[in-house]
Design a protein around this motif. Structure first.
Motif, mmCIF file in Angstrom:
data_model
loop_
_atom_site.group_PDB
_atom_site.id
_atom_site.type_symbol
_atom_site.label_atom_id
_atom_site.label_comp_id
_atom_site.label_asym_id
_atom_site.label_seq_id
_atom_site.Cartn_x
_atom_site.Cartn_y
_atom_site.Cartn_z
ATOM 1 N N GLU A 9 -4.096 -0.870 -0.236
ATOM 2 C CA GLU A 9 -4.802 -0.970 -1.426
ATOM 3 C C GLU A 9 -4.508 0.265 -2.077
ATOM 4 O O GLU A 9 -4.935 1.374 -1.662
ATOM 5 N N ILE A 11 -6.066 1.376 -4.693
ATOM 6 C CA ILE A 11 -7.269 2.133 -5.051
ATOM 7 C C ILE A 11 -7.783 3.127 -4.030
ATOM 8 O O ILE A 11 -8.224 4.224 -4.506
ATOM 9 N N TYR A 12 -7.508 2.559 -2.864
ATOM 10 C CA TYR A 12 -8.007 3.442 -1.737
ATOM 11 C C TYR A 12 -7.007 4.800 -1.393
ATOM 12 O O TYR A 12 -7.403 5.887 -0.885
ATOM 13 N N ASP A 14 -5.299 6.312 -3.701
ATOM 14 C CA ASP A 14 -5.687 7.133 -4.798
ATOM 15 C C ASP A 14 -6.757 7.815 -4.582
ATOM 16 O O ASP A 14 -7.006 9.195 -4.887
#
Length: 234
Positions: A9, A11-12, A14
């Protein structure tokens, strides 16, 4: 400082990268991977990292399997699991994971863990013990020492890289270590607290499986010192 981040993912990926950049100043390389195959391929090609952030449930090889392969190549790297599932926490001890962080707690836990690693890495840069014999010198990082014991006229260092012998007083070695992460467990035995996995009734179980007996007279003090050290890591 070389860092690998494995998560499917973005988002993680980043978020972890953002926290890493906030804490560490001397980053040489950060590589992001969305599956284990990419990371395992790089490992096979000789690429290595100081810190690995691993998700557990991934397409293909999962994070736990990847960690086992990392450990076969590198006994000293930091492995940190960052996952949505608490059920793998016990299994993470098998690969000597440094921390296991739930994604729901990442903002709270990750900065503290990164600061602890930064402190340890800074300390390890200058903390060595030099073993001198009539025929050779050996420089051992303190963090790699499992335990030290006296045998007749020699002191034996059991380390991640093998065993070393030195003809010297163990009390003199203790003075030279001068390090808060070592503890006397018996008259002739010193243990690296960082290598302790479990404290049993009257013995310590180290991460390599060694069982070290604690003398009755030292039992209360040793258990207290280890408990204080572990509380400081929470």
């Amino acid at each position: 400082m070389k860092i690998a981040i494995l998560d499917d993912e973005q988002i993680y990926l980043d978020l972890i990268m953002q926290e890493v950049h906030r804490i560490f100043q001397n980053i040489e390389r950060i590589c992001q991977y969305v599956d284990s195959e990419g990371l395992l391929h790089d490992l096979e090609e000789g690429v290595s990292f100081d810190i690995y952030f691993l998700d557990v449930e991934l397409p293909g090889a999962d994070g736990m399997e990847t960690a086992r392969k990392i450990r076969k190549q590198d006994a000293g790297a930091y492995i940190i699991f960052i996952t949505a599932f608490a059920k793998y926490a016990a299994e993470s001890y098998e690969v000597r994971a440094y921390q296991y962080i739930l994604k729901s707690q990442i903002s709270e836990k990750l900065p503290k863990v990164l600061r602890l690693i930064a402190e340890e890495l800074q300390a390890s840069m200058v903390e060595y013990y030099v073993i001198e014999t009539p025929y050779s010198y050996a420089r051992i990082a303190l963090r790699d020492i499992l335990y030290i014991y006296k045998e007749k006229k020699y002191v034996i260092f059991i380390t991640m890289q093998g065993d070393f012998h030195q003809r010297r007083s163990i009390s003199k070695i203790w003075e030279q270590l001068g390090h808060k992460n070592f503890v006397w467990v018996d008259r002739g035995v010193i243990v690296n607290i960082k290598k302790v996995q479990r404290v049993m009734k009257s013995e310590l179980i180290l991460e390599n499986g060694s069982a070290i007996k604690i003398s009755r007279s030292n039992l209360q003090r040793v258990r207290a010192e280890i408990a204080d050290f572990w509380r400081g890591k929470l």
